[in-house]
Design an enzyme around this catalytic site. Structure first.
Site, mmCIF file in Angstrom:
data_model
loop_
_atom_site.group_PDB
_atom_site.id
_atom_site.type_symbol
_atom_site.label_atom_id
_atom_site.label_comp_id
_atom_site.label_asym_id
_atom_site.label_seq_id
_atom_site.Cartn_x
_atom_site.Cartn_y
_atom_site.Cartn_z
ATOM 1 N N ASP A 84 0.833 -1.216 0.000
ATOM 2 C CA ASP A 84 0.000 0.000 0.000
ATOM 3 C C ASP A 84 0.868 1.268 0.000
ATOM 4 O O ASP A 84 1.726 1.432 0.864
ATOM 5 C CB ASP A 84 -0.884 0.051 1.239
ATOM 6 C CG ASP A 84 -1.888 -1.074 1.298
ATOM 7 O OD1 ASP A 84 -1.790 -2.010 0.496
ATOM 8 O OD2 ASP A 84 -2.772 -1.029 2.166
ATOM 9 N N ALA A 154 -1.735 1.308 6.531
ATOM 10 C CA ALA A 154 -2.044 2.507 5.728
ATOM 11 C C ALA A 154 -2.941 3.498 6.493
ATOM 12 O O ALA A 154 -3.547 3.099 7.481
ATOM 13 C CB ALA A 154 -2.778 2.054 4.454
ATOM 14 N N ARG A 233 -9.381 1.066 10.186
ATOM 15 C CA ARG A 233 -8.040 1.393 9.708
ATOM 16 C C ARG A 233 -8.037 2.302 8.468
ATOM 17 O O ARG A 233 -9.075 2.658 7.943
ATOM 18 C CB ARG A 233 -7.289 0.093 9.379
ATOM 19 C CG ARG A 233 -7.888 -0.760 8.280
ATOM 20 C CD ARG A 233 -6.941 -1.942 7.991
ATOM 21 N NE ARG A 233 -7.394 -2.801 6.928
ATOM 22 C CZ ARG A 233 -8.123 -3.902 7.090
ATOM 23 N NH1 ARG A 233 -8.513 -4.270 8.289
ATOM 24 N NH2 ARG A 233 -8.470 -4.640 6.041
ATOM 25 N N GLU A 299 -11.693 -1.230 1.909
ATOM 26 C CA GLU A 299 -10.378 -0.817 2.372
ATOM 27 C C GLU A 299 -9.936 0.502 1.726
ATOM 28 O O GLU A 299 -10.326 0.841 0.614
ATOM 29 C CB GLU A 299 -9.345 -1.896 2.027
ATOM 30 C CG GLU A 299 -9.712 -3.269 2.586
ATOM 31 C CD GLU A 299 -8.584 -4.280 2.421
ATOM 32 O OE1 GLU A 299 -7.976 -4.627 3.432
ATOM 33 O OE2 GLU A 299 -8.317 -4.724 1.290
#
Ligand code: FRU
Length: 449
Positions: A84, A154, A233, A299
């Site tokens: 990432d 990330a 996240r 994500e």
């Protein structure tokens, strides 16, 4: 963790939307597709649902399928896996250029382990370039002792042009076996440039932005019976171009009451608002999008504003779609005329970029950046020659390493036209948009790579 979806009928089930600010928990009988009504009645905007009906329209088309990568991989780093990745951006979202240098940040881990082990070893490193695609390796961004979490995931980075401060938003994660996730920020470092390159100096002050509240965002404990990895996240800094308010978007899960066989598929795009003077006070808001009964993981959500439209992108996996639905590992996107929504899936189902059918896992972790009227979509080389991410893990270690790219993949130019998109061409490996100033400016004309 199942890889392939089983066919199955959607079941309707109830879930809780809790009015945290009011201290009232409301149990509703809402079904996916009508999720915003209860939240609206409680006084704050509700999430847009990504519905099963919409997700049934997901289709790999020539416009949404990236070309097969047929070159041998040239690694950006000899000794590190890279996955990432995100660029240093100015507060307004445009790519930053500091004394002629662009800077990117990547999750990295030493490449002497099998690729699957990298998640538990992740640390953020930076790379710099004069032209936005030939990257030199810098060092680790954080002092390992000072950064929060056992390791860091990330990820976004904001350059304050007035103070020269570099601020890096990241996920503070506890060790494998638990993977508790909190949103964190390191503030106040500086960039030093010279003829020899770039150094990030001065150290960061680390702080937690947000933890899952158990009301809008599922906690690790609430997720314990679920099979797929829980999420809180991937903070992505975003300054509202009209109001000037500052936010982070992130990946979360919606708490579910009355567990059912669909409990696992509760991914959301979360958002928190900066409420203080600096970057140290934040308040969780109602999620922007929920994929309840559709997908467990949305994500690395991020937004590109173009022509007054808010394009919201997220990445997801084939194996995280709910039973009865199927979609490739890909970049998914939505559009709305305001930050709050309602968000409409792009290309009907939401799919914007997928890998070709013959190499369904060749790249992952796409990031869409403004490039004139178009997008530059970056990603990393993931697994070639494989049909199942799960099967890779049982191959001999050397074979796993051979199959894993672990470096930046060719970027893609993607045209957006209202609710439709089209992959126009493949660009160089690790090609990031040029730093041209505000994302509202520039028309991309005259740009070459
Ligand atoms: C996507 C992702 C992110 C996370 C990181 C962990 O590739 O799952 O959501 O921050 O990878 O390695």
């Amino acid at each position: 963790m199942a890889d392939d979806n089983e066919a199955g009928e959607p079941t309707r089930r109830s879930f809780v939307k809790a009015a945290g600010v009011l201290g009232v928990a409301a149990t509703t009988g809402l079904t996916a597709g009508t999720g915003s009504a209860a939240a609206d009645s409680l006084g704050f905007p509700g999430a847009t649902d990504w519905t099963r009906e919409q997700a049934e329209q997901i289709e790999r088309t020539p416009e949404t399928t990236a070309p097969l990568i047929d070159e041998s991989v040239e690694r950006l780093s000899e000794d590190q896996y890279i996955w990432d990745t995100w660029p240093l951006r100015n507060r307004d979202g445009s790519l930053a250029k500091v004394n002629g240098y662009q800077i990117i940040f990547s999750l990295t881990a030493t490449n002497d382990v099998v690729p699957g082990a990298r998640h538990n070893l992740a640390s953020i490193r930076y790379f710099y370039s004069h032209n936005g695609h030939d990257w030199q390796q810098g060092g680790e961004v954080f002092d390992a002792e000072a950064a929060l979490g056992h390791h860091q995931w990330a990820g976004s980075a904001m350059y304050d042009e007035e103070t020269g401060d570099v601020n890096v938003f990241y996920t503070a994660v506890s060790a494998a076996g638990e993977y508790r996730q909190r949103l964190a920020v390191g503030t106040g470092a500086s960039v030093e440039t010279s003829g020899d390159g770039v150094e990030i100096t001065g150290g960061f002050d680390h702080g937690i932005i947000a933890e899952a509240d158990g009301e809008r965002y599922q906690t690790l404990e609430q997720s314990r019976d679920q099979g797929i990895i829980y999420a809180f996240r991937d903070p992505w800094f975003f300054k509202h171009p009209e109001t000037g308010e500052e936010y982070v978007l992130f990946e979360g899960n919606t708490p579910i009451e009355n567990p059912s066989e669909y409990t696992d598929w509760n991914g959301n795009v979360g958002i928190a608002k900066a409420t203080g003077e600096g970057l140290d006070e934040w308040e969780l808001q109602e999620p922007l999008v929920e994929a309840i009964t559709v997908n467990q993981q949305l994500e690395r959500p991020h937004i590109v504003v173009s022509d007054g439209n808010y394009y919201l992108f997220t990445i997801s996996h084939r194996f995280t779609f709910a039973p009865g639905l199927t979609g490739p590992d890909g970049l998914y996107g939505f559009v709305a005329d305001s930050l709050d929504g309602d968000y409409e899936p792009l290309n009907e189902g939401g799919l914007v970029v997928s890998n070709p059918e013959s190499a369904p896992f060749q790249t992952y972790s796409w990031l869409a950046l403004p490039m004139g009227d178009n997008l530059a979509v970056t990603s990393f080389y993931n697994f070639r020659e494989t049909d199942s991410l799960q099967d890779v893990g049982s191959l001999p270690p050397d074979e796993q390493k051979r199959l894993f790219g672990g470096t930046l993949a060719p970027s893609l130019q993607v045209r957006i036209d209202d609710t439709e998109t089209e992959i126009v061409r493949e660009m160089k490996d690790g090609y990031f948009s040029p730093a041209i100033g505000s994302q509202q400016r520039g028309n991309g004309k005259g740009w070459k790579h």
